[in-house]
Design an enzyme around this catalytic site. Structure first.
Site: not given
Ligand code: DQA
Length: 147
Positions: A11-12, A19, A24, A75, A78, A88, A99, A101, A108
């Site tokens: 999300p986002n 954003r 970011y 990624n 949240a 799961d 994973e 980020h 943070r």
């Molecule tokens: C994120 C870090 C997460 O904590 C955050 O909720 C995001 C972006 C990152 O890529 O830094 O939406 O996954």
């Protein structure tokens, strides 16, 4: 799809570029996708790249990656910090999972200090902006070569 690396974004992340750019950066998700496509082309992988704001759709895509992919980069945004459903789903896979980020969640807020999803991943790369994805692709490539 053979030899496919799945890259899933939660999300986002569709808002990348506008954003919180101080956190970011200014890369858009399309920029990230095209960097990943270049890497995959050069190294002979097919790329299956997705973004969704919906948790269940991410679960479906993780399951699809498990069936059709040779590696998964995710990624979870949240959902990293909340989703046992994603944990799961990831646990059911046998392919390497990285994973990713963009920011460094460990530096943070306290609610970002827990990652459920990392507990099902082969490894985590964070804090390198859009380049985190390229580092993750490199990690998947090495993992696939060495296993
Ligand atoms: C994120 C870090 C997460 O904590 C955050 O909720 C995001 C972006 C990152 O890529 O830094 O939406 O996954």
């Amino acid at each position: 799809m053979t030899n496919a690396i799945y890259i899933l974004n939660g999300p986002n992340l569709n808002l990348l570029g506008t954003r919180e750019p101080e956190i970011y950066g200014s890369h858009t998700l399309d920029n990230v996708k095209s960097m990943c496509a270049d890497f995959c082309k050069e190294h002979n992988y097919a790329l299956s790249f997705h973004q969704t704001n919906i948790e269940g759709e991410l679960v479906d895509l993780v399951q699809e990656a498990g069936k059709n992919g040779v590696g998964l980069i995710i990624n979870p945004a949240a959902y990293t910090h909340t989703s046992i459903a994603l944990y799961d789903a990831l646990k059911s896979l046998t392919i390497p999972i990285i994973e990713v980020h963009i920011s460094q969640p460990a530096a943070r807020e306290s609610f970002r200090q827990i990652s459920y999803t990392a507990q099902a991943a082969t490894g985590t790369i964070s804090g390198f902006g859009g380049n985190s994805y390229i580092l993750a692709l490199t990690a998947i490539k090495l993992k696939l070569k060495n296993q």
